[in-house]
Design a protein around this motif. Structure first.
Motif, mmCIF file in Angstrom:
data_model
loop_
_atom_site.group_PDB
_atom_site.id
_atom_site.type_symbol
_atom_site.label_atom_id
_atom_site.label_comp_id
_atom_site.label_asym_id
_atom_site.label_seq_id
_atom_site.Cartn_x
_atom_site.Cartn_y
_atom_site.Cartn_z
ATOM 1 N N ILE A 84 0.775 -1.060 0.209
ATOM 2 C CA ILE A 84 -0.166 0.051 0.027
ATOM 3 C C ILE A 84 1.108 1.255 0.004
ATOM 4 C CG2 ILE A 84 -1.577 1.300 1.381
ATOM 5 C CD1 ILE A 84 -2.924 -1.470 2.154
ATOM 6 N N ALA A 85 2.066 1.192 0.730
ATOM 7 C CA ALA A 85 2.732 2.200 0.687
ATOM 8 C C ALA A 85 3.429 2.719 -0.654
ATOM 9 C CB ALA A 85 3.975 2.126 1.815
ATOM 10 N N LEU A 94 2.382 1.824 -3.477
ATOM 11 C CA LEU A 94 1.174 2.161 -4.450
ATOM 12 C C LEU A 94 0.839 3.759 -4.090
ATOM 13 C CD1 LEU A 94 -1.444 -0.663 -4.351
ATOM 14 C CD2 LEU A 94 -0.242 0.055 -6.221
ATOM 15 N N ILE A 95 1.027 4.203 -3.037
ATOM 16 C CA ILE A 95 0.729 5.676 -2.708
ATOM 17 C C ILE A 95 1.852 6.439 -3.277
ATOM 18 C CG2 ILE A 95 0.782 7.326 -0.683
ATOM 19 C CD1 ILE A 95 -0.891 5.250 0.752
ATOM 20 N N ILE A 96 2.952 5.999 -2.845
ATOM 21 C CA ILE A 96 4.197 6.584 -3.517
ATOM 22 C C ILE A 96 4.037 6.660 -5.006
ATOM 23 C CG2 ILE A 96 6.678 6.556 -3.883
ATOM 24 C CD1 ILE A 96 6.944 5.513 -0.929
ATOM 25 N N LYS A 127 5.631 15.041 -4.095
ATOM 26 C CA LYS A 127 4.637 15.579 -3.431
ATOM 27 C C LYS A 127 4.389 15.260 -1.992
ATOM 28 C CE LYS A 127 2.214 16.910 -7.398
ATOM 29 N NZ LYS A 127 0.925 16.665 -8.382
ATOM 30 N N LEU A 128 4.630 13.848 -1.742
ATOM 31 C CA LEU A 128 4.612 13.353 -0.363
ATOM 32 C C LEU A 128 5.127 14.103 0.851
ATOM 33 C CD1 LEU A 128 4.729 9.505 -1.052
ATOM 34 C CD2 LEU A 128 2.701 10.804 -0.471
ATOM 35 N N LEU A 153 1.304 6.458 -7.077
ATOM 36 C CA LEU A 153 0.549 7.373 -7.277
ATOM 37 C C LEU A 153 0.360 8.778 -7.105
ATOM 38 C CD1 LEU A 153 -2.644 5.098 -6.145
ATOM 39 C CD2 LEU A 153 -2.044 5.725 -8.383
ATOM 40 N N PHE A 154 1.115 9.273 -6.018
ATOM 41 C CA PHE A 154 1.137 10.655 -5.661
ATOM 42 C C PHE A 154 2.373 11.259 -6.193
ATOM 43 C CE2 PHE A 154 -2.281 9.310 -2.942
ATOM 44 C CZ PHE A 154 -3.120 10.180 -3.290
#
Length: 111
Positions: free
Chosen positions: A15-16, A18-20, A27-28, A22-23
């Motif tokens: 999940i981490a 995937l978030i990296i 930007k994180l 996607l965003f």
């Protein structure tokens, strides 16, 4: 169903990632910094709300005691007829000043 999603470290890592993806990695940090600032602002505002509630009660008790003094000093006539006369004079002077201002405003609007 959602409880089973975070039970394994591998699932959290996926999940981490995937978030990296996607965003974006750029930007994180800005998003995390913005979230941290928002949380600090929320915390200070909540503390100030709690602090404002406590002193407001004693101030409310003191305010009514101070308010009648100026009202009594502003109305020196003792009997009702003298008060009515003074109020009527104030109304007349206000009507005259509004009438003079109204005439000036009307002449400016016609131009």
């Amino acid at each position: 169903m959602i409880g089973d999603l975070f039970d394994s470290p591998w699932k959290i890592a996926i999940i981490a990632v995937l978030i990296i993806v996607l965003f974006g990695a750029r930007k994180l940090p800005d998003a995390a910094r913005s979230l941290g600032k928002s949380m600090r602002i929320l915390k200070t505002e909540m503390q100030s709300m709690h602090d404002d509630d406590e002193p407001a009660q004693p101030a409310a008790v003191q305010a009514p005691a101070a308010a009648p003094a100026p009202l009594q000093a502003a109305t020196p006539p003792a009997d009702a007829q003298a008060q009515l006369t003074a109020l009527q004079e104030q109304i007349n002077s206000l009507q005259q000043s509004v009438g003079a201002n109204g005439a000036a405003t009307d002449s400016q609007q016609k131009r």
